[in-house]
Enzyme design. Structure first.
Site: not given
Ligand code: RB5
Length: 147
Positions: A8, A65, A67, A98, A133
């Protein structure tokens, strides 16, 4: 590798840097936009990239974006997506080793373009460790089935 990317307005500057880096490494980049810094709604781009990855059209995806958080929340709604939002080197390697994260989410208001490139490089170059994992990822996958 064929890699989907989207952003964005908060991640637009990072997208340019990450696209340039990926292409310089020989990756095929599928750019789902946004293509400028105008204000847009990040779930639109999260859905496009997540579906490209979930369908197998692209092997991995990058979402950017302000954050990285909104992109990761939206992308993780799509079945088969393991999107990781992070801002440090240890997590960039660990989310591959992982969690076999198939989408990397970064924030343009959190990391610099240089750091975004470094984190992308670590994420792509770190192999999944498998072993214990695998069982944990299978447990996560059953959450998709139980929605
Ligand atoms: C847009 O202002 C901002 O909310 C978005 O880029 C992102 O940070 C959301 O998580």
């Amino acid at each position: 590798m064929r890699i989907a990317i989207g952003c964005d307005h908060g991640g637009f500057v990072l997208k340019s840097a990450v696209v340039e880096y990926l292409r310089s490494k020989g990756h095929e980049v599928v750019d789902f936009g946004a293509y400028d810094g105008e204000r847009v709604d990040y779930p639109v781009y999260a859905e496009k990239v997540a579906k490209a990855v979930a369908s197998g059209d692209c092997a991995k995806g990058v979402l950017l974006c302000g954050t990285g958080i909104g992109m990761s929340i939206a992308a993780n709604k799509v079945k088969g997506i393991r999107a990781a939002v992070l801002s440090d080197e240890f997590s960039a390697a660990a989310c591959s080793a992982h969690n076999d994260a198939n989408i990397l989410c970064l924030g343009g208001r959190v990391v610099s373009p240089e750091k975004a490139v470094k984190l992308t490089d670590l994420w792509l170059s770190t192999p999944f460790e498998g072993d214990r994992h695998v069982r944990r990822l299978a447990m996560i996958a059953t959450l998709d089935e139980r929605k």
